[in-house]
Design a protein around this motif. Structure first.
Motif, short mmCIF file in Angstrom:
data_model
loop_
_atom_site.label_atom_id
_atom_site.label_comp_id
_atom_site.label_asym_id
_atom_site.label_seq_id
_atom_site.Cartn_x
_atom_site.Cartn_y
_atom_site.Cartn_z
N TRP A 164 -58.09 4.17 -1.92
CA TRP A 164 -59.04 3.63 -2.94
C TRP A 164 -59.43 4.63 -3.71
N GLN A 165 -59.77 5.85 -3.47
CA GLN A 165 -60.24 6.94 -4.23
C GLN A 165 -59.03 7.25 -5.07
N LEU A 166 -57.69 7.33 -4.81
CA LEU A 166 -56.60 7.63 -5.55
C LEU A 166 -56.50 6.81 -6.44
N ARG A 167 -56.53 5.27 -6.00
CA ARG A 167 -56.41 4.35 -7.13
C ARG A 167 -57.68 4.24 -8.18
N LYS A 168 -58.70 4.61 -7.85
CA LYS A 168 -59.92 4.64 -8.66
C LYS A 168 -59.66 5.74 -9.66
N ARG A 169 -59.26 7.03 -9.33
CA ARG A 169 -59.01 8.06 -10.10
C ARG A 169 -58.03 7.77 -11.53
N ARG A 170 -56.94 7.01 -10.64
CA ARG A 170 -55.88 6.67 -11.86
C ARG A 170 -56.39 5.53 -12.78
N LEU A 171 -57.04 4.59 -12.26
CA LEU A 171 -57.71 3.55 -13.41
C LEU A 171 -58.60 4.20 -14.39
N ILE A 172 -59.43 5.22 -13.82
CA ILE A 172 -60.36 6.08 -14.73
C ILE A 172 -59.74 6.81 -15.59
N ARG A 173 -58.53 7.64 -15.15
CA ARG A 173 -57.49 8.35 -16.02
C ARG A 173 -57.13 7.70 -17.23
#
Length: 490
Positions: A462-471
């Motif tokens: 989730w943290q990896l996916r969250k960072r990508r979505l924000i980026r």
């Protein structure tokens, strides 16, 4: 991308635009949903797992199913009210992300997908056991491989085909159980004696050590695999997203849960233990088949064996359907690669189907890793029971938040959850008890101890996916529309 697939753009991981009902079709009718609701509550746990449950709990298993059924009813009423409060909800993941936040949608959806992958593996293991009943010389990998391939083909068909298939699967299971109950009642009425001299009588329920022959310990242990028997009852919530007129069909399907539990669980197992005393039922065989075979109905036992094989196939088919729809929803929210949100011209998310089906073949090495089919079934079913507690828990917690955040929706609901102030908390307390029983049993303890590892993996993902979505400047999840749904006007 083929010409028959729909997607939003050529950019990788871009979420496709919203199509009517998410790109899928409302191809299931009322009769489909009603029979899916019944079929979802009659699964492999009842047909195969009940033998082991009876061996550890005796007649107390009747009370185990009554208690579990009582709480399952409240879970389903909570789910029903939530789904009908906004027809734009497609899955439990939609509800969780709307009530608890984007992270909850990610956790609930991926967890539910994974739990159904495991459940399908358990069903394939069970099918292998059924096939080997007919011919023990059949290599275990053969029925497992064939089943996985057939399930893949079935789920590549339009949802109407799925509904029709499950409709007839459910009818077969219903007729078989009702037939067994009728035969059992006749055997008791005529005081039938089995070849070993046992007389069929309702008194067999309490004359072989009482209703609780194993004491409180046996009663508690019955909840371990007993909970697995009910996995699938929530499938009606997923199917409602592809059902015509859910405001009429969903309440009917949920309210019928009580009578289904009384007939198909309590009634069937009471008859089985009345015809064949609980201490004579083999834990590694289906008691449904063994009862008829013991009574001398060899042909009927063969028929029932075919029915329970069909039941396992039906359960796996339903689980695969539910898992692929959950993966489809994850892709729509940006929580999975966008290719899984593509549908073909018939509204089938076929890439989600292919990806999910790959994991079904895990049943093949599992059959050779343990001490037998029942050992493999116990492991995967207890793991699935552990994960489903999280899914059911998310429904209940979402309901608590919903009731506080939207009191006006609750007040205007035409399908309110009974005892809505206290029932959710009682259900959550029951889940804690179930987790304790899973820790208590030697053969189920590894599954619940492994659960934190799975959720830790989800947290990292989730943290990896969250960072990508924000980026990428994208929202953390897809929005749930608040405008009236087109079906609200019907």
């Amino acid at each position: 991308m083929t010409s028959t697939e729909t997607a939003s753009s050529q950019q990788p991981d871009e979420v496709p635009p919203e199509a009517p009902d998410g790109g899928m079709q409302r191809g299931m009718k009322n009769r489909h949903l009603q029979l899916i609701a019944i079929g979802g509550s009659i699964g492999t746990g009842l047909f195969l797992g009940s033998g082991k449950l009876i061996s550890v709990s005796g007649p107390a298993i009747i009370f185990v199913y009554l208690v579990i059924g009582f709480f399952v009813f409240f879970i389903m009423r909570a789910l029903g009210e939530l789904l009908l409060s906004n027809l734009h909800y497609k899955t439990f993941g939609d509800i969780a992300k709307d009530m608890l936040g984007p992270w909850a949608g990610f956790f609930v959806s991926w967890n539910y997908w994974f739990s159904w992958v495991i459940a399908c593996v358990a069903d394939i293991v069970a099918i292998t056991a059924y096939v080997q009943w007919f011919n023990p010389n059949v290599p275990a990998w053969v029925p497992a491989l064939i089943t996985a391939a057939v399930l893949t083909l079935l789920n590549l068909q339009p949802v109407k085909f799925f509904g029709e298939t499950e409709f007839w699967f459910a009818i077969i299971k219903i007729v078989a159980i009702l037939g067994l109950i009728v035969v059992g009642v006749i055997l008791m009425a005529t005081q039938f004696q089995s070849p070993d001299g046992t007389t069929a009588s309702i008194t067999n329920l309490w004359t072989h050590g009482g209703m609780f022959p194993m004491g409180i310990s046996g009663f508690v242990l019955g909840f371990q695999m007993g909970i697995f028997s009910f996995i699938g009852v929530e499938l009606v919530g997923t199917a409602a997203a592809e059902t015509q007129n859910p405001r009429k069909t969903l309440p009917k399907a949920i309210n019928s849960i009580v009578i289904r539990i009384l007939i198909f669980y309590i009634g069937a197992l009471a008859v089985i233990m009345a015809v064949t005393p609980w201490d004579e039922i083999a834990p590694d065989k289906s008691p449904f088949v063994a009862t008829l075979a013991t009574a001398g109905f060899g042909l009927a036992a063969v028929v029932i064996q075919l029915v329970v094989l069909t039941s396992a196939a039906s359960s796996a088919n339903s689980g695969l359907y539910s898992g692929t729809r959950m993966l489809f929803g994850l892709a729509k929210d940006g929580h999975a690669p966008s290719k899984f949100a593509m549908t073909d011209s018939r509204g089938v998310p076929k890439r989600s189907v292919f990806f999910t089906c790959v994991f079904l073949f895990a049943a093949i090495p599992l059959l050779f890793a343990g001490d037998g089919v029942i050992a493999a079934f116990t492991f995967v079913s207890s793991m699935c029971a552990t994960l489903i507690l999280f899914t059911w828990g998310s429904i209940v917690v979402s309901y608590i938040v919903y009731r506080k955040r939207y009191p006006e929706r609750h007040a205007s609901s035409g399908f309110k959850m009974p005892l809505s102030r206290i029932a959710p908390w009682l259900v959550l307390a029951f889940f804690v008890f179930i987790a304790g029983t899973l820790l208590y049993g030697d053969d189920t303890r590894p599954s619940i101890l492994a659960a934190p590892v799975w959720f830790a993996i989800l947290a990292v993902l989730w943290q990896l996916r969250k960072r990508r979505l924000i980026r990428d400047g994208r929202p953390l999840t897809g929005a749930i529309p608040t405008v009236p749904h087109p079906l609200d006007d019907e």
